[in-house]
Write a protein that holds these residues in place. Structure first.
Motif, PDB file in Angstrom:
ATOM      1  N   GLN A   1      41.915 -12.495  37.206  1.00  0.00           N
ATOM      2  CA  GLN A   1      43.157 -12.413  36.426  1.00  0.00           C
ATOM      3  C   GLN A   1      43.169 -13.471  35.323  1.00  0.00           C
ATOM      4  OE1 GLN A   1      46.670 -12.487  38.880  1.00  0.00           O
ATOM      5  NE2 GLN A   1      48.040 -12.876  37.148  1.00  0.00           N
ATOM      6  N   SER A   2      42.705 -14.672  35.670  1.00  0.00           N
ATOM      7  CA  SER A   2      42.649 -15.753  34.680  1.00  0.00           C
ATOM      8  C   SER A   2      41.690 -15.418  33.551  1.00  0.00           C
ATOM      9  CB  SER A   2      42.230 -17.053  35.359  1.00  0.00           C
ATOM     10  OG  SER A   2      42.076 -18.078  34.401  1.00  0.00           O
ATOM     11  N   LEU A   3      40.529 -14.871  33.906  1.00  0.00           N
ATOM     12  CA  LEU A   3      39.538 -14.517  32.887  1.00  0.00           C
ATOM     13  C   LEU A   3      40.055 -13.400  31.992  1.00  0.00           C
ATOM     14  CD1 LEU A   3      36.246 -14.613  35.021  1.00  0.00           C
ATOM     15  CD2 LEU A   3      37.084 -16.333  33.403  1.00  0.00           C
ATOM     16  N   ALA A   4      40.771 -12.479  32.576  1.00  0.00           N
ATOM     17  CA  ALA A   4      41.318 -11.368  31.797  1.00  0.00           C
ATOM     18  C   ALA A   4      42.271 -11.881  30.721  1.00  0.00           C
ATOM     19  CB  ALA A   4      42.025 -10.383  32.723  1.00  0.00           C
ATOM     20  N   GLU A   5      43.002 -12.926  31.049  1.00  0.00           N
ATOM     21  CA  GLU A   5      43.940 -13.502  30.089  1.00  0.00           C
ATOM     22  C   GLU A   5      43.228 -14.163  28.911  1.00  0.00           C
ATOM     23  OE1 GLU A   5      46.139 -16.144  32.510  1.00  0.00           O
ATOM     24  OE2 GLU A   5      47.248 -14.576  33.580  1.00  0.00           O
ATOM     25  N   HIS A   6      41.951 -14.488  29.098  1.00  0.00           N
ATOM     26  CA  HIS A   6      41.206 -15.178  28.038  1.00  0.00           C
ATOM     27  C   HIS A   6      40.259 -14.251  27.291  1.00  0.00           C
ATOM     28  CE1 HIS A   6      42.311 -19.430  28.731  1.00  0.00           C
ATOM     29  NE2 HIS A   6      42.589 -18.994  29.956  1.00  0.00           N
ATOM     30  N   ARG A   7      40.262 -12.975  27.600  1.00  0.00           N
ATOM     31  CA  ARG A   7      39.406 -12.025  26.874  1.00  0.00           C
ATOM     32  C   ARG A   7      39.786 -12.001  25.396  1.00  0.00           C
ATOM     33  NH1 ARG A   7      38.676  -6.152  29.047  1.00  0.00           N
ATOM     34  NH2 ARG A   7      37.108  -6.211  27.386  1.00  0.00           N
ATOM     35  N   GLY A   8      38.770 -12.070  24.551  1.00  0.00           N
ATOM     36  CA  GLY A   8      38.992 -12.048  23.107  1.00  0.00           C
ATOM     37  C   GLY A   8      39.288 -13.403  22.501  1.00  0.00           C
ATOM     38  N   LYS A   9      39.740 -14.350  23.317  1.00  0.00           N
ATOM     39  CA  LYS A   9      40.057 -15.693  22.812  1.00  0.00           C
ATOM     40  C   LYS A   9      38.818 -16.581  22.757  1.00  0.00           C
ATOM     41  CE  LYS A   9      44.717 -15.523  24.789  1.00  0.00           C
ATOM     42  NZ  LYS A   9      45.670 -16.153  25.743  1.00  0.00           N
ATOM     43  N   ARG A  10      37.827 -16.242  23.516  1.00  0.00           N
ATOM     44  CA  ARG A  10      36.570 -17.000  23.559  1.00  0.00           C
ATOM     45  C   ARG A  10      35.459 -16.064  24.016  1.00  0.00           C
ATOM     46  NH1 ARG A  10      38.340 -21.339  25.376  1.00  0.00           N
ATOM     47  NH2 ARG A  10      40.443 -20.814  26.093  1.00  0.00           N
ATOM     48  N   THR A  11      34.240 -16.460  23.719  1.00  0.00           N
ATOM     49  CA  THR A  11      33.085 -15.703  24.217  1.00  0.00           C
ATOM     50  C   THR A  11      32.915 -16.011  25.695  1.00  0.00           C
ATOM     51  OG1 THR A  11      31.992 -15.829  22.069  1.00  0.00           O
ATOM     52  CG2 THR A  11      30.606 -15.331  23.972  1.00  0.00           C
TER      53      THR A  11
ATOM     54  N   ILE B   1      30.422 -15.241  29.089  1.00  0.00           N
ATOM     55  CA  ILE B   1      29.175 -14.719  29.648  1.00  0.00           C
ATOM     56  C   ILE B   1      29.284 -14.837  31.159  1.00  0.00           C
ATOM     57  CG2 ILE B   1      26.669 -14.959  29.735  1.00  0.00           C
ATOM     58  CD1 ILE B   1      26.847 -16.284  26.969  1.00  0.00           C
ATOM     59  N   ILE B   2      29.252 -13.684  31.833  1.00  0.00           N
ATOM     60  CA  ILE B   2      29.491 -13.664  33.277  1.00  0.00           C
ATOM     61  C   ILE B   2      28.258 -13.138  33.985  1.00  0.00           C
ATOM     62  CG2 ILE B   2      30.967 -12.790  35.120  1.00  0.00           C
ATOM     63  CD1 ILE B   2      33.144 -12.320  32.990  1.00  0.00           C
ATOM     64  N   ILE B   3      27.711 -13.949  34.876  1.00  0.00           N
ATOM     65  CA  ILE B   3      26.645 -13.487  35.764  1.00  0.00           C
ATOM     66  C   ILE B   3      27.288 -13.179  37.110  1.00  0.00           C
ATOM     67  CG2 ILE B   3      24.536 -14.138  36.984  1.00  0.00           C
ATOM     68  CD1 ILE B   3      23.796 -15.863  34.646  1.00  0.00           C
ATOM     69  N   THR B   4      27.214 -11.938  37.513  1.00  0.00           N
ATOM     70  CA  THR B   4      27.907 -11.561  38.749  1.00  0.00           C
ATOM     71  C   THR B   4      27.362 -10.242  39.287  1.00  0.00           C
ATOM     72  OG1 THR B   4      30.090 -11.163  39.710  1.00  0.00           O
ATOM     73  CG2 THR B   4      29.691 -10.296  37.508  1.00  0.00           C
ATOM     74  N   HIS B   5      27.655  -9.997  40.569  1.00  0.00           N
ATOM     75  CA  HIS B   5      27.399  -8.699  41.189  1.00  0.00           C
ATOM     76  C   HIS B   5      28.709  -8.017  41.579  1.00  0.00           C
ATOM     77  CE1 HIS B   5      23.468 -10.711  41.822  1.00  0.00           C
ATOM     78  NE2 HIS B   5      23.003  -9.492  41.612  1.00  0.00           N
ATOM     79  N   ARG B   6      29.841  -8.692  41.339  1.00  0.00           N
ATOM     80  CA  ARG B   6      31.135  -8.168  41.743  1.00  0.00           C
ATOM     81  C   ARG B   6      31.613  -7.119  40.729  1.00  0.00           C
ATOM     82  NH1 ARG B   6      33.746 -11.422  45.690  1.00  0.00           N
ATOM     83  NH2 ARG B   6      32.083 -12.515  46.805  1.00  0.00           N
ATOM     84  N   GLU B   7      31.933  -5.935  41.227  1.00  0.00           N
ATOM     85  CA  GLU B   7      32.303  -4.823  40.352  1.00  0.00           C
ATOM     86  C   GLU B   7      33.578  -5.117  39.569  1.00  0.00           C
ATOM     87  OE1 GLU B   7      32.562  -1.357  42.738  1.00  0.00           O
ATOM     88  OE2 GLU B   7      30.456  -1.423  43.373  1.00  0.00           O
ATOM     89  N   LYS B   8      34.535  -5.788  40.191  1.00  0.00           N
ATOM     90  CA  LYS B   8      35.797  -6.067  39.526  1.00  0.00           C
ATOM     91  C   LYS B   8      35.601  -6.957  38.302  1.00  0.00           C
ATOM     92  CE  LYS B   8      38.656  -3.737  42.094  1.00  0.00           C
ATOM     93  NZ  LYS B   8      39.424  -2.605  41.504  1.00  0.00           N
TER      94      LYS B   8
END
Length: 655
Positions: A603-613, A615-622
């Motif tokens: 949820q926190s990351l979603a709030e920052h979409r577009g405001k900064r670049t 790069i997420i390394i993950t296996h979590r689908e969400k």
């Protein structure tokens, strides 16, 4: 040796303390010899029953008579030289003339010293023999107290300088460790740096303490006694030193062995320090798999090897003590035999060699013995000093080798400035491997516009985290380039690059301090309100203000052990957000936390979409749902894939 000298040169900034300590050492040495020499008038008064005034007058008369005799003898030899034609006789007379001139110069200097001292003796020393002895004993006691005061001052000053230098060396080692590139740091390991900062630096400190302290003071004490002995009878002193060259060579061989074994000891100390750090850091795994006895054996074996070489050093150091003490006994024994012969037979020659101009008195010989005994004490102390100094030499070689280790990741001489707000992050034909013969990433090219969210997936060991290490410039590519708006990373400063990036790792690293301190680590100048805002953005404020007793002042424990995994990750995210980075990197940041914590972080990351670049390394689908584009690392190459394709693969695996 040059590195130890280098550490001593670093002491120049403490020159006032060292100068005063050296003056104190000179005073100690002078009083050391003077206290022994003070027994000469006591013996003269006791044995002969004469006052010091009378004795001084007799000495002046005797020296003056002897000067006249030597001058007469010199004139006679000169006359013989003029009349002699035979070459052999001529050489003999010339040698005799040189000996006479040397003796005359020495006698004149002694006479002048007695002449200068005599008025002070008449003024200060009582005429009564008993009162003279009492006065000399009192002066002797006072001078002994003064000598020890000077010794304490000297040791305190030298100790402070040595500790300050050790602190400087520890700081240099620590600075090198935290600035060294990750490749070189990995070669040494944290345990090696810990060993160097603690144990090895202590050895250098001990060596410097010995060098500035006893290595200066004890030779000066030795010199003062030798000067006193030479004043009484210089040739008898030279005769007593005949064993010195032989024992000096033997001592040199021992110290070389000490140096060699000390190197081995330092190496083995690093080994058992590594075992200790590794075992204590993994104590939960050890206990879970009941491997306590195995780790006990590992540690015991590593310390046993260190003990083996340490014991050799102790034995070699102990060998130096009898060698140096034998030198003192040899000097004293030779003097006893030669001096006793001269005094008992009232002779001035030994084996046809002139030792003194006139027969020695019993008092003079006893004080001569006292001077040599006084010289044996600093000799004995020097045996311990030598081993400490040589240990410090070896330790400094090991330390400065690490301090001088250059970092492969460094700033260019003329760096280019990165744009204040970059528009495009570019990887172009990047190849990389931790070893040149084993390349992990092959021809990786990627362009990430500012504000985009990129997800990177791939199996363990495929090179995902390696790619992050390159973006943070922990390493440089073997080939290709990484740039921001056309400015290549190698052309910019490391601080400029990393100031634009915030990293949240899978293994969250927190400091044993307050929650506020750990969040503010992202921006040391942040206000309390900014810290709280970052915590709210990371959805950490909820548990900080409700679950923690001291709230933002709660100490989190070593590496955050008082917190849950999810709480640690949210604090780490708050730290990253407080930095207000242009690029936010999450390396498997949600792989070890519960679903609720993952949901809050998403949820926190979603709030920052577009405001900064991002790069997420993950296996979590969400988390993959946040990505604008998804890349997969396949055989070291970066391949763009769709979320649907990944979902299809996942379904096939489940089936």
């Amino acid at each position: 040796m040059k590195n130890f000298v280098r550490s001593l040169r670093d002491a120049k900034k403490y020159w006032p303390s060292l100068l005063f300590a050296s003056l104190c050492s000179i005073a100690v040495a002078a009083l050391w010899g003077a206290n022994i020499g003070a027994f000469y008038p006591i013996l003269e008064v006791t044995i002969r029953g004469k006052s010091v005034d009378t004795w001084f007058q007799e000495q002046l008369d005797s020296q003056q008579t002897h000067i006249v005799e030597l001058e007469t003898k010199q004139s006679e030899i000169n006359a013989k030289l003029e009349a002699t034609v035979d070459a052999k006789s001529l050489n003999s007379l010339q040698q005799e003339l040189r000996d006479t001139q040397t003796e005359l110069n020495f006698t004149i200097s002694r006479f002048e010293a007695y002449t200068k001292a005599y008025p002070w003796v008449q003024k200060l020393v009582p005429l009564d023999p008993f009162k003279t002895i009492v006065m000399i004993v009192v002066v002797l006691m006072v001078s002994t107290i003064v000598k020890h005061v000077f010794t304490i001052i000297s040791e305190a000053l030298v100790g402070r300088v040595a500790l300050d230098l050790a602190r400087d060396i520890r700081q240099q080692l620590f600075n090198r460790a935290i600035h060294l590139d990750r490749a070189e740091f990995s070669k040494h390991g944290a345990s090696t740096f810990q060993s160097q900062i603690t144990h090895t630096t202590d050895l250098v400190c001990t060596g410097m303490l010995a060098t500035f302290g006893a290595a200066i003071r004890e030779p000066l004490k030795l010199l003062s006694c030798l000067i006193g002995a030479a004043w009484i009878c210089p040739r008898l002193l030279l005769m007593s030193l005949f064993v010195a060259p032989l024992l000096g060579g033997f001592l040199y061989m021992i110290t070389r062995k000490i140096r060699s074994n000390t190197r081995r000891v330092l190496s083995r100390v690093s080994d058992y320090h590594a075992v200790m750090v590794e075992s204590l850091g993994n104590v939960q795994t050890i206990q879970a798999y009941q491997m306590e006895h195995h780790e006990e054996d590992r540690f015991a074996k590593s310390t046993l090897i260190a003990r083996k070489y340490g014991l050799r050093c102790i034995v070699l150091a102990s060998l130096s003590k009898p060698v140096i003490e034998f030198l003192g006994v040899g000097m004293l024994g030779t003097t006893i035999i030669g001096g006793a012969y001269l005094v008992l037979n009232q002779q001035t020659t030994l084996l046809g060699i002139t030792i003194c101009a006139e027969p020695l008195s019993v008092s003079a010989l006893l004080v001569f013995f006292g001077m040599l005994i006084g010289a044996s004490d600093p000799l004995r102390r020097l045996s311990a000093v030598y081993s400490q100094v040589y240990t410090g030499i070896v330790a400094s070689e090991s330390i400065y080798k690490m301090i001088d280790q250059p970092s492969a990741i460094r700033d260019p001489e003329t760096p280019k400035a990165l744009p204040k707000r970059h528009q495009l992050l570019t990887l172009k034909n990047v190849d990389f491997g931790y070893r040149a013969d084993h390349v992990i990433l092959h021809d990786v090219s990627l362009q990430i516009p500012f504000g985009k969210t990129v997800a990177i997936v791939g199996h363990n060991g495929s090179g995902k985290s390696t790619l992050i290490n390159l973006l943070c410039r922990f390493y440089d590519p073997l080939a290709g380039s990484i740039s921001m708006d056309g400015v290549e990373f190698r052309e910019a400063t490391v601080s400029d690059i990393r100031s634009k990036i915030a990293l949240v790792n899978q293994q969250t690293e927190l400091f044993n301090d307050s929650v506020s301190y750990n969040i503010r680590y992202g921006n040391q100048d942040a206000s309390t309100d900014e810290v709280r805002q970052a915590a709210e953005e990371a959805h950490a404020a909820e548990f900080i203000e409700t679950a923690l007793s001291a709230k933002y002042d709660t100490v989190v424990g070593v590496n955050g052990q008082k917190l849950s995994g999810g709480q640690r990750q949210r604090i780490a995210l708050a730290r990253a957000l407080l930095r207000d980075p242009e690029i936010l990197i999450l390396d498997e940041a949600t792989s070890q936390i519960d679903m609720r914590s993952e949901q809050l972080i998403r949820q926190s990351l979603a709030e920052h979409r577009g405001k900064r670049t991002m790069i997420i390394i993950t296996h979590r689908e969400k988390l993959l749902e946040l990505a604008d584009v998804i890349y997969e690392v396949q055989d070291g190459r970066l391949v763009e894939v769709s979320e649907a394709e990944l979902q299809s693969r996942s379904d096939r695996k489940v089936a």
